[in-house]
Write a protein that holds these residues in place. Structure first.
Motif, short mmCIF file in Angstrom:
data_model
loop_
_atom_site.label_atom_id
_atom_site.label_comp_id
_atom_site.label_asym_id
_atom_site.label_seq_id
_atom_site.Cartn_x
_atom_site.Cartn_y
_atom_site.Cartn_z
N ILE A 143 71.37 5.63 17.76
CA ILE A 143 70.94 5.16 16.44
C ILE A 143 71.75 5.84 15.35
O ILE A 143 72.20 5.20 14.40
N GLN A 144 71.97 7.15 15.50
CA GLN A 144 72.74 7.89 14.51
C GLN A 144 74.18 7.37 14.46
O GLN A 144 74.76 7.19 13.39
N GLU B 115 78.29 4.27 11.71
CA GLU B 115 79.27 3.19 11.80
C GLU B 115 79.01 2.15 10.73
O GLU B 115 79.94 1.64 10.10
N ALA B 116 77.72 1.84 10.51
CA ALA B 116 77.36 0.85 9.48
C ALA B 116 77.71 1.37 8.09
O ALA B 116 78.16 0.61 7.24
#
Length: 134
Positions: free
Chosen positions: A123-124, A129-130
């Motif tokens: 998730i991190q 990345e987002a």
């Protein structure tokens, strides 16, 4: 020669554990302290697994041989504990079951813990990345 070095490393940890046990007046056995020291040194990478691997594998494969003296000692004491044999057998079965259950619960706990950590890292990584795409 490699096997002698590996065996010497294991003996050194065993000896160090015995030395540490003396000031503790034997409250913690020397062999347990030696194994704890070895674990610490392996975790800190001061001793590499390759430094003890072959001798460790040999000792592990022949572990039953090392239990032979203890087994024979129990057989010698059988006349003294013969009247209590049933209760000792029951205790052995109960403690074996409890040990297996504790090991199973520990494995399940560690697997779940590792899974949670892996999910958090994923998730991190996705979040980072987002944010980089924006």
């Amino acid at each position: 020669m490699k096997y002698l070095k590996q065996f010497a490393i294991l003996c050194a940890f065993c000896f160090a554990g015995d030395l540490l046990s003396v000031p503790l007046h034997g409250k913690i056995p020397g062999n347990v302290l030696g194994l704890a020291l070895l674990l610490i040194f392996l975790c800190l990478k001061w001793v590499k697994e390759s430094h003890i691997y072959e001798v460790g594998e040999f000792l592990q494969q022949n572990m039953a041989f090392f239990f032979l003296p203890a087994t024979l000692g129990i057989l010698e004491a059988l006349p003294q504990v013969g009247s209590q044999f049933g209760i000792l057998l029951l205790i052995s079965f109960i403690t074996t079951f409890l040990t297996a259950a504790a090991a199973a619960f520990t494995v399940v706990f560690v697997i779940r813990l590792q899974s949670r950590r892996r999910i958090r890292r994923e998730i991190q990584a996705e979040t980072e990345e987002a944010s980089c795409r924006k």
